[in-house]
Design a protein around this motif. Structure first.
Motif, PDB file in Angstrom:
ATOM      1  N   ALA A  26      61.399  13.845 123.286  1.00 28.92           N
ATOM      2  CA  ALA A  26      61.360  13.455 121.843  1.00 28.92           C
ATOM      3  C   ALA A  26      60.861  11.942 121.803  1.00 28.92           C
ATOM      4  O   ALA A  26      59.851  11.796 121.129  1.00 28.92           O
ATOM      5  CB  ALA A  26      62.580  13.832 121.205  1.00 28.92           C
ATOM      6  N   LYS A  27      61.809  11.089 122.622  1.00 28.30           N
ATOM      7  CA  LYS A  27      61.187   9.572 122.531  1.00 28.30           C
ATOM      8  C   LYS A  27      59.859   9.551 122.988  1.00 28.30           C
ATOM      9  O   LYS A  27      59.275   8.699 122.275  1.00 28.30           O
ATOM     10  CB  LYS A  27      62.090   8.894 123.389  1.00 28.30           C
ATOM     11  CG  LYS A  27      63.841   8.917 122.731  1.00 28.30           C
ATOM     12  CD  LYS A  27      64.498   8.098 123.957  1.00 28.30           C
ATOM     13  CE  LYS A  27      65.932   8.218 123.441  1.00 28.30           C
ATOM     14  NZ  LYS A  27      67.156   7.603 124.446  1.00 28.30           N
ATOM     15  N   LEU A  28      59.281  10.132 123.906  1.00 28.34           N
ATOM     16  CA  LEU A  28      57.972  10.065 124.496  1.00 28.34           C
ATOM     17  C   LEU A  28      56.783  10.429 123.163  1.00 28.34           C
ATOM     18  O   LEU A  28      56.071   9.653 122.923  1.00 28.34           O
ATOM     19  CB  LEU A  28      57.739  10.838 125.619  1.00 28.34           C
ATOM     20  CG  LEU A  28      56.509  10.759 126.160  1.00 28.34           C
ATOM     21  CD1 LEU A  28      56.217   9.361 126.900  1.00 28.34           C
ATOM     22  CD2 LEU A  28      56.314  11.827 127.471  1.00 28.34           C
ATOM     23  N   GLN A  29      57.099  11.507 122.705  1.00 29.97           N
ATOM     24  CA  GLN A  29      56.358  12.143 121.547  1.00 29.97           C
ATOM     25  C   GLN A  29      56.206  11.066 120.390  1.00 29.97           C
ATOM     26  O   GLN A  29      55.339  11.115 119.748  1.00 29.97           O
ATOM     27  CB  GLN A  29      56.749  13.308 121.161  1.00 29.97           C
ATOM     28  CG  GLN A  29      56.538  14.523 122.319  1.00 29.97           C
ATOM     29  CD  GLN A  29      57.022  15.607 122.142  1.00 29.97           C
ATOM     30  OE1 GLN A  29      58.167  15.977 121.298  1.00 29.97           O
ATOM     31  NE2 GLN A  29      56.414  17.015 122.461  1.00 29.97           N
ATOM     32  N   ASN A  30      57.363  10.234 119.911  1.00 27.57           N
ATOM     33  CA  ASN A  30      57.521   9.366 119.106  1.00 27.57           C
ATOM     34  C   ASN A  30      56.504   8.200 119.142  1.00 27.57           C
ATOM     35  O   ASN A  30      56.114   7.438 118.357  1.00 27.57           O
ATOM     36  CB  ASN A  30      58.692   8.827 118.704  1.00 27.57           C
ATOM     37  CG  ASN A  30      59.529  10.060 117.998  1.00 27.57           C
ATOM     38  OD1 ASN A  30      58.937  10.651 117.149  1.00 27.57           O
ATOM     39  ND2 ASN A  30      61.065   9.939 118.404  1.00 27.57           N
ATOM     40  N   VAL A  31      56.107   8.099 120.444  1.00 29.27           N
ATOM     41  CA  VAL A  31      55.315   6.771 120.748  1.00 29.27           C
ATOM     42  C   VAL A  31      53.867   7.062 121.285  1.00 29.27           C
ATOM     43  O   VAL A  31      53.115   6.145 121.438  1.00 29.27           O
ATOM     44  CB  VAL A  31      55.953   5.510 121.503  1.00 29.27           C
ATOM     45  CG1 VAL A  31      57.385   5.197 121.140  1.00 29.27           C
ATOM     46  CG2 VAL A  31      56.239   6.454 122.882  1.00 29.27           C
ATOM     47  N   LEU A  32      53.521   8.110 121.537  1.00 23.51           N
ATOM     48  CA  LEU A  32      52.240   8.728 122.089  1.00 23.51           C
ATOM     49  C   LEU A  32      51.106   8.932 120.910  1.00 23.51           C
ATOM     50  O   LEU A  32      51.485   9.329 120.142  1.00 23.51           O
ATOM     51  CB  LEU A  32      52.634   9.991 123.106  1.00 23.51           C
ATOM     52  CG  LEU A  32      53.167   9.813 124.208  1.00 23.51           C
ATOM     53  CD1 LEU A  32      53.267  11.144 124.974  1.00 23.51           C
ATOM     54  CD2 LEU A  32      52.716   9.050 125.217  1.00 23.51           C
ATOM     55  N   PRO A  33      49.929   8.375 121.397  1.00 23.21           N
ATOM     56  CA  PRO A  33      48.785   8.398 120.483  1.00 23.21           C
ATOM     57  C   PRO A  33      48.250  10.074 120.333  1.00 23.21           C
ATOM     58  O   PRO A  33      48.914  10.910 121.456  1.00 23.21           O
ATOM     59  CB  PRO A  33      47.929   7.824 120.987  1.00 23.21           C
ATOM     60  CG  PRO A  33      48.227   7.625 122.543  1.00 23.21           C
ATOM     61  CD  PRO A  33      49.790   7.659 122.651  1.00 23.21           C
ATOM     62  N   ASP A  34      47.711  10.316 119.430  1.00 24.65           N
ATOM     63  CA  ASP A  34      47.386  11.804 119.125  1.00 24.65           C
ATOM     64  C   ASP A  34      46.785  12.505 120.051  1.00 24.65           C
ATOM     65  O   ASP A  34      46.996  13.438 120.304  1.00 24.65           O
ATOM     66  CB  ASP A  34      46.637  11.699 117.874  1.00 24.65           C
ATOM     67  CG  ASP A  34      47.240  11.362 116.508  1.00 24.65           C
ATOM     68  OD1 ASP A  34      48.450  11.449 116.424  1.00 24.65           O
ATOM     69  OD2 ASP A  34      46.400  11.081 115.597  1.00 24.65           O
ATOM     70  N   ASP A  35      45.869  11.672 120.953  1.00 26.43           N
ATOM     71  CA  ASP A  35      45.168  12.632 122.059  1.00 26.43           C
ATOM     72  C   ASP A  35      46.165  12.953 123.044  1.00 26.43           C
ATOM     73  O   ASP A  35      45.911  14.164 123.625  1.00 26.43           O
ATOM     74  CB  ASP A  35      44.067  11.795 122.616  1.00 26.43           C
ATOM     75  CG  ASP A  35      44.457  10.328 123.198  1.00 26.43           C
ATOM     76  OD1 ASP A  35      45.460   9.878 122.892  1.00 26.43           O
ATOM     77  OD2 ASP A  35      44.012   9.881 124.213  1.00 26.43           O
ATOM     78  N   GLN A  36      46.876  12.142 123.286  1.00 27.25           N
ATOM     79  CA  GLN A  36      48.135  12.609 124.448  1.00 27.25           C
ATOM     80  C   GLN A  36      49.088  13.600 123.752  1.00 27.25           C
ATOM     81  O   GLN A  36      49.399  14.582 124.451  1.00 27.25           O
ATOM     82  CB  GLN A  36      48.743  11.270 124.858  1.00 27.25           C
ATOM     83  CG  GLN A  36      47.903  10.341 125.552  1.00 27.25           C
ATOM     84  CD  GLN A  36      48.710   9.050 125.786  1.00 27.25           C
ATOM     85  OE1 GLN A  36      49.955   9.081 125.928  1.00 27.25           O
ATOM     86  NE2 GLN A  36      47.941   7.980 126.223  1.00 27.25           N
ATOM     87  N   LEU A  37      49.410  13.685 122.479  1.00 27.80           N
ATOM     88  CA  LEU A  37      50.133  14.637 121.968  1.00 27.80           C
ATOM     89  C   LEU A  37      49.531  15.863 122.035  1.00 27.80           C
ATOM     90  O   LEU A  37      50.115  16.886 122.186  1.00 27.80           O
ATOM     91  CB  LEU A  37      50.370  14.110 120.363  1.00 27.80           C
ATOM     92  CG  LEU A  37      51.445  13.156 120.289  1.00 27.80           C
ATOM     93  CD1 LEU A  37      51.703  12.551 118.853  1.00 27.80           C
ATOM     94  CD2 LEU A  37      52.812  13.339 121.132  1.00 27.80           C
ATOM     95  N   GLN A  38      48.130  15.802 121.970  1.00 27.10           N
ATOM     96  CA  GLN A  38      47.176  17.019 121.687  1.00 27.10           C
ATOM     97  C   GLN A  38      47.339  17.736 123.266  1.00 27.10           C
ATOM     98  O   GLN A  38      47.348  18.935 123.255  1.00 27.10           O
ATOM     99  CB  GLN A  38      45.584  16.796 121.318  1.00 27.10           C
ATOM    100  CG  GLN A  38      45.646  16.358 119.957  1.00 27.10           C
ATOM    101  CD  GLN A  38      44.367  16.011 119.457  1.00 27.10           C
ATOM    102  OE1 GLN A  38      43.533  16.111 120.401  1.00 27.10           O
ATOM    103  NE2 GLN A  38      44.194  15.701 118.341  1.00 27.10           N
TER     104      GLN A  38
END
Length: 247
Positions: free
Chosen positions: A109-121
């Motif tokens: 969850a912490k990782l997803q809060n700081v990742l840019p959109d391309d990495q979240l995709q």
């Protein structure tokens, strides 16, 4: 892996190398990155173009350095690295269940809060396309207290006393063990440790431990013990046999 990903990874590695040690020679940096000196200079120019302050000093004690005070952002990942972290947390949840589930999901969850959109995709794609499940060959829910005690004993170097029903023994036996490691292989959890009863390192399948107690005695794992070497050389008769049904 795509060439652009190679370049991105090497640029990030170059920044980290310069951050760790200033005044590094071009030949040393090129060797650590696995590229030519000409390519290294191209990477230096690329960093300059994106605003990463790199400067060079001539002389025997000179080399490339980051401008004093510059620090790389605390988290910089490529899309593939982000997926690797996600897959790692997924396996932790699958293998350790309640013991590390909250920690793994919290880290994700912490990782997803700081990742840019391309990495979240990329992570969203991995959730649907790269799934880890049913890694256990049996329901380990009822063995979680034993696993937790073994984890604590391994972490704190505490001896354990246990009643163990081995495959080749008709009756359970009492064992005192120095727990070196917990290993998940062939779909089962194993305790690897020095068995005082047998005066040798042995592996014990966790679901065959009938009773377990943590002792107050501590132990020191031998410096020359190599876990991977032991696993590779484990006697064949100790390995699990799988039944194969032909249709």
């Amino acid at each position: 892996m795509k060439p652009t990903t190679h370049t991105t990874t090497r640029l990030i590695t170059l920044i980290m190398l310069l951050q760790q040690q200033p005044n590094q020679k071009a030949a040393e940096l090129a060797d650590q990155l696995g590229v030519s000196i000409r390519t290294l200079h191209r990477y230096i120019d690329m960093l300059d173009e994106i605003g990463i302050p790199v400067y060079s000093e001539r002389g025997p004690h000179g080399g490339f350095s980051l401008v004093r005070g510059y620090k790389m952002p605390p988290l910089v990942l490529t899309p593939e690295e982000a997926v690797a972290v996600y897959l790692g947390t997924s396996q932790i949840v699958e293998m350790w269940e309640v013991m590390y589930r909250d920690a793994a999901l919290g880290a994700l969850a912490k990782l997803q809060n700081v990742l840019p959109d391309d990495q979240l995709q990329e992570i969203a794609w991995a959730r649907q396309a790269l799934v880890v499940t049913h890694m256990h060959r049996a329901d380990f829910t009822r063995f979680m207290p034993v696993l937790e005690n073994l984890r604590q004993a391994t972490r704190n170097s505490l001896q354990v006393a246990m009643i163990y029903h081995g495959r080749s023994h008709p009756q359970p036996t009492s064992r005192t063990v120095d727990p070196y490691a917990l290993v998940h292989r062939w779909g089962w959890w194993y305790l690897i440790g020095h068995c005082h009863t047998r005066a040798a390192v042995r592996s014990f399948r966790v679901d065959r431990i009938l009773d377990l107690s943590l002792l107050e005695h501590t132990f020191q794992r031998p410096d020359d013990f190599d876990l991977q070497e032991y696993l590779d050389s484990e006697p064949h008769e100790q390995r699990e046999r799988f039944a194969v049904r032909l249709r």
